[in-house]
Write a protein that holds these residues in place. Structure first.
Motif, mmCIF file in Angstrom:
data_model
loop_
_atom_site.group_PDB
_atom_site.id
_atom_site.type_symbol
_atom_site.label_atom_id
_atom_site.label_comp_id
_atom_site.label_asym_id
_atom_site.label_seq_id
_atom_site.Cartn_x
_atom_site.Cartn_y
_atom_site.Cartn_z
ATOM 1 N N TRP A 1 0.021 -14.669 14.024
ATOM 2 C CA TRP A 1 -0.690 -14.148 12.849
ATOM 3 C C TRP A 1 -1.036 -14.869 11.792
ATOM 4 O O TRP A 1 -1.565 -14.515 10.922
ATOM 5 N N VAL A 2 -0.432 -16.341 11.876
ATOM 6 C CA VAL A 2 -0.810 -17.019 10.553
ATOM 7 C C VAL A 2 -1.845 -17.806 10.752
ATOM 8 O O VAL A 2 -2.507 -17.810 11.919
ATOM 9 N N ASP A 3 -2.635 -18.129 9.625
ATOM 10 C CA ASP A 3 -3.605 -18.987 9.609
ATOM 11 C C ASP A 3 -3.379 -20.254 9.067
ATOM 12 O O ASP A 3 -3.196 -20.602 8.015
ATOM 13 N N ARG A 4 -3.364 -21.302 10.002
ATOM 14 C CA ARG A 4 -3.071 -22.786 9.529
ATOM 15 C C ARG A 4 -4.066 -23.538 9.860
ATOM 16 O O ARG A 4 -4.044 -24.204 10.852
ATOM 17 N N SER A 5 -5.145 -23.286 9.058
ATOM 18 C CA SER A 5 -6.346 -23.866 9.321
ATOM 19 C C SER A 5 -6.284 -25.768 9.268
ATOM 20 O O SER A 5 -6.816 -26.429 9.898
ATOM 21 N N GLU A 6 -5.281 -26.042 8.365
ATOM 22 C CA GLU A 6 -5.008 -27.401 8.250
ATOM 23 C C GLU A 6 -4.506 -28.186 9.675
ATOM 24 O O GLU A 6 -4.664 -29.319 9.674
ATOM 25 N N TRP B 1 5.489 -17.305 15.200
ATOM 26 C CA TRP B 1 4.661 -17.204 13.952
ATOM 27 C C TRP B 1 3.056 -17.405 14.205
ATOM 28 O O TRP B 1 2.327 -17.017 13.467
ATOM 29 N N SER B 2 2.890 -18.118 15.279
ATOM 30 C CA SER B 2 1.587 -18.577 15.622
ATOM 31 C C SER B 2 0.605 -17.504 15.970
ATOM 32 O O SER B 2 -0.796 -17.828 15.872
ATOM 33 N N VAL C 1 5.159 -23.230 22.118
ATOM 34 C CA VAL C 1 4.133 -22.319 21.878
ATOM 35 C C VAL C 1 2.785 -22.599 22.364
ATOM 36 O O VAL C 1 1.843 -21.831 22.495
ATOM 37 N N SER C 2 2.909 -23.762 23.262
ATOM 38 C CA SER C 2 1.567 -24.168 23.847
ATOM 39 C C SER C 2 1.226 -23.359 25.159
ATOM 40 O O SER C 2 0.201 -23.362 25.471
#
Length: 239
Positions: free
Chosen positions: A38-43, A35-36, A116-117
């Motif tokens: 294409w998503v935008d998780r600015s928080e 998921w990381s 994911v790192s």
């Protein structure tokens, strides 16, 4: 989604086409971009991959190799950190608190499963030290030991990390080249290529699909009708 479940021995006669974020040689799960990308998780400071990679690469240029700290940097599970400190502190210097761009080496260690790192570690221009990975995601199978990273065995892990750091510090141009090759590898993994991989997986999957167009429409209609029971109806007869 984190751990593969389709064991080759148990499902050899009829493997299920199940997508997962990772797989192993003993499993038939199909590696799928996580998921990381294409998503935008600015928080939580996660941006879409192309934007994130450009930012990481820019940050990696803040110091040249000779100015970076000659240590291995690791960040992750506190329990694993205590393991590193307890076993490695007497044989290597830990870069506790140092910024990820300012250390020459970056350690990747799996936890519960794939992490994911990995792509962030490979992107930051440091020389990656990868501890015997059990899991593979869709791009990590293309990594070449001693070209894109230095392999670290899970047995005698701390002496191996110290040896890798000492080797890199005595061969700075070679260690820097490994970090640069890892970064270039991740730079080639644009979102266009990620979506190409999506399309490849779907196209290969549909080749094995025996549904006719007509039966496919019936299934789609049944699925649409089933949504009537979980979605609020806007007007009478909308379903």
């Amino acid at each position: 989604m984190d751990k593969p479940t389709i064991n080759r021995t148990e499902h050899a006669s009829m493997p299920l086409p199940l997508f997962r974020y990772c797989t192993t040689p003993d499993h038939m799960d199909i590696p799928f971009p996580d998921w990381s990308f294409w998503v935008d998780r600015s928080e939580i400071n996660i941006r879409p991959w192309d934007e994130e990679f450009r930012s990481i690469k820019k940050g990696s240029k803040r110091r040249n190799w000779s100015k970076k700290h000659p240590f291995a940097y690791w960040k992750g599970n506190p329990d694993l950190f205590l393991l590193f400190v307890w076993n490695c502190f007497s044989v290597m210097t830990l870069s506790s608190g140092q910024h990820k761009y300012y250390a020459r080496y970056k350690i990747y260690a799996e936890g519960y499963a794939w992490s994911v790192s990995l792509k962030y570690i490979l992107s930051c221009g440091c020389c990656p030290l990868i501890i015997s990975p059990q899991y593979q995601d869709f791009f990590s199978r293309g990594l070449v030991p001693h070209k894109n990273y230095l392999p670290i065995p899970s047995t005698d892990m701390c002496p191996a990390i110290k040896f890798a750091v000492d080797w890199g510090n005595s061969h700075p141009s070679e260690a820097e080249a490994i970090g640069r090759a890892a970064q270039e590898y991740m730079g080639s993994l644009s979102m266009d290529r990620v979506y190409d991989h999506f399309m490849y997986l779907y196209s290969q999957g549909t080749r094995n699909c025996k549904l006719s167009c007509r039966s496919g429409r019936r299934l789609l209609w049944k699925y649409a009708k089933s949504l009537c029971f979980v979605l609020p109806m806007k007007s009478k007869g909308s379903c």
